[in-house]
Design an enzyme around this catalytic site. Structure first.
Site, PDB file in Angstrom:
ATOM      1  N   LYS A   1     -12.639  -1.396   6.211  1.00 11.60           N
ATOM      2  CA  LYS A   1     -11.995  -2.345   7.118  1.00 11.60           C
ATOM      3  C   LYS A   1     -12.553  -2.211   8.539  1.00 11.60           C
ATOM      4  CE  LYS A   1      -9.015  -2.756   3.571  1.00 11.60           C
ATOM      5  NZ  LYS A   1      -8.163  -1.892   2.771  1.00 11.60           N
TER       6      LYS A   1
ATOM      7  N   ASP B   1      -1.698   6.532   6.393  1.00 13.41           N
ATOM      8  CA  ASP B   1      -2.768   5.719   5.802  1.00 13.41           C
ATOM      9  C   ASP B   1      -3.203   4.685   6.834  1.00 13.41           C
ATOM     10  OD1 ASP B   1      -4.400   3.982   4.475  1.00 13.41           O
ATOM     11  OD2 ASP B   1      -2.953   3.449   2.890  1.00 13.41           O
TER      12      ASP B   1
ATOM     13  N   TRP C   1       0.824  -1.216   0.000  1.00 14.65           N
ATOM     14  CA  TRP C   1       0.000   0.000   0.000  1.00 14.65           C
ATOM     15  C   TRP C   1       0.849   1.253   0.000  1.00 14.65           C
ATOM     16  CZ3 TRP C   1      -4.218  -0.532  -2.230  1.00 14.65           C
ATOM     17  CH2 TRP C   1      -5.026  -1.651  -2.041  1.00 14.65           C
TER      18      TRP C   1
HETATM   19  C1  LIG Z   1      -7.476  -1.410   1.677  1.00 19.67           C
HETATM   20  C2  LIG Z   1      -6.358  -0.442   1.772  1.00 19.67           C
HETATM   21  C3  LIG Z   1      -6.142   0.551   0.810  1.00 19.67           C
HETATM   22  C4  LIG Z   1      -6.959   0.680  -0.457  1.00 19.67           C
HETATM   23  O1  LIG Z   1      -8.264   0.918  -0.245  1.00 19.67           O
HETATM   24  P1  LIG Z   1      -9.208   1.217  -1.505  1.00 19.67           P
HETATM   25  O2  LIG Z   1     -10.450   1.658  -0.841  1.00 19.67           O
HETATM   26  O3  LIG Z   1      -9.341  -0.053  -2.270  1.00 19.67           O
HETATM   27  O4  LIG Z   1      -8.551   2.272  -2.302  1.00 19.67           O
HETATM   28  C5  LIG Z   1      -5.107   1.440   0.990  1.00 19.67           C
HETATM   29  N1  LIG Z   1      -4.322   1.367   2.072  1.00 19.67           N
HETATM   30  C6  LIG Z   1      -4.486   0.414   3.014  1.00 19.67           C
HETATM   31  C7  LIG Z   1      -3.576   0.381   4.184  1.00 19.67           C
HETATM   32  C8  LIG Z   1      -5.515  -0.518   2.893  1.00 19.67           C
HETATM   33  O5  LIG Z   1      -5.688  -1.452   3.830  1.00 19.67           O
END
Ligand SMILES: *Cc1c(COP(=O)(O)O)cnc(C)c1O
Length: 359
Positions: free
Chosen positions: A195, A171, A101
């Site tokens: 999540k 993030d 990511w």
């Molecule tokens: C799931 C995730 C993403 C991407 O999420 P999207 O909604 O598919 O863009 C980015 N960073 C982390 C840490 C994630 O777990």
């Protein structure tokens, strides 16, 4: 029958939240329709929106000089929005790369400005670890340092704030609300909802107010944090259904005892699952212990030829989505806030029994 769902995202929601949404689906609060069928400008929805923000502020102890934005779209949108808003011409941004990511965030940011990438994930004797801070070549005067506290795919978590005295951009898509944090340590926190917050399609951004209002002139209106903040995240129609579910999830977390209780709950689940993996030679987790994720636990079977059998039998035993990410293979158990201890215990019993039968 509802099964234990180990999906990395969109992930399991608290059952109590789903039941409440179900009960309110045809008639929300006596309005005679569902929450997704009313105007976002109506008093009822604005009240819901404000109450969700208040609840999140209380849960995370968000100071008043931070704005909370309920944005459309995904964390991946933020990979572009962050440099558009925070990376001025002539400035450099530091990006810590600790997995898939943060790597994607690096690649996107390079389209918008000068980026100093710090590759901080290394493999030593088959074990992945994060290099020491003293090895990171940060730029002298960076606009911000971006990192990913929990790498969802690799299962790599930084359990403390990596640097201070810089504008940190984090993030937190897969770890927000999983433990207490000090919001003041950050300039900007963002998290896709799917999540630990609610359904896909919404991303929450928590940003220090003085960082807004500096977007480059070519930034699309809806990508400008200042526009979103000045309009209560309703410059256009917001993702109302996701916002509503987030509000219910915030209530649920508060009922559980808040993020302190979540931290205990999550640490307890991760501890027993890693103990199962470490004590059984049939299984292996490839991450150095100080960087193991409490949210996403990847593991490999000693004989990968048994992967399909493991997945078929675990599903038959009531456990969903244990396959690892397609880019890394193996297995992965995502055990976010909504995963009960009973789910992890069921997985451990299954893993122990499977190893006995196939070892
Ligand atoms: C799931 C995730 C993403 C991407 O999420 P999207 O909604 O598919 O863009 C980015 N960073 C982390 C840490 C994630 O777990």
């Amino acid at each position: 029958m509802r099964k234990f769902n180990f999906c990395s995202g969109p992930a399991a929601m608290p059952e109590a939240v789903l039941k409440r949404a179900q009960a309110e689906l045809l008639d929300w609060n006596g309005h005679g329709c569902s929450v997704m069928e009313i105007s976002h400008r109506s008093d009822a929805f604005v009240e819901l929106a404000e109450s969700a923000e208040r609840k999140l502020r209380a849960l995370m102890n968000i100071p008043d000089d931070y704005a909370v934005l309920f944005c459309h779209g995904s964390a991946t949108h933020q990979f572009a929005m962050i440099p558009m808003n925070l990376l001025a011409d002539g400035k450099t941004a530091d990006y810590l790369n600790t997995g898939i990511w943060s790597d994607k965030a690096v690649k996107e940011s390079k389209k918008f400005g000068q980026v100093n990438e710090i590759k901080a994930l290394v493999e030593r004797d088959g074990v992945f670890t994060v290099t020491d801070r003293s090895e990171w070549k940060l730029s002298a005067d960076s606009a911000y340092l971006h990192y990913c506290p929990n790498e969802t795919i690799g299962g790599v978590e930084l359990h403390s704030v990596p640097v201070d005295g810089r504008v940190l951009v984090a993030d937190m898509s897969s770890c927000i609300l999983s433990r207490p944090i000090n919001v003041r340590d950050y300039g900007l926190i963002y998290a896709g909802a799917q999540k630990n917050i609610g359904p896909a399609g919404m991303t929450i951004v928590i940003i220090r107010k003085d960082l807004m209002g500096k977007a480059s002139a070519r930034t699309p209106t809806l990508f400008d944090y200042k526009v979103l903040a000045d309009n209560g995240s309703m410059y256009n129609t917001p993702p109302t259904w996701a916002w509503y579910l987030a509000d219910l999830v915030f209530d649920w977390i508060a009922e559980q005892g808040g993020v302190q209780a979540m931290e205990k709950h999550n640490a307890a689940k991760a501890d027993v699952l890693y103990a199962c993996i470490d004590s059984n030679p049939f299984y292996r987790n490839p991450i150095a212990k100080p960087f193991r994720s409490r949210m996403n636990v990847p593991f490999r079977l000693h004989d990968e030829a048994l992967n399909d059998k493991f997945l078929q039998e675990s599903e038959a035993a009531g456990m969903l989505a244990l396959a690892g990410h397609r880019s890394v293979g193996g297995m992965r158990a995502s055990i976010y806030n909504a995963m009960p201890m009973a789910g992890v215990q069921t997985l451990i019993e299954f893993m122990t029994d499977f190893a006995k039968r196939n070892g």
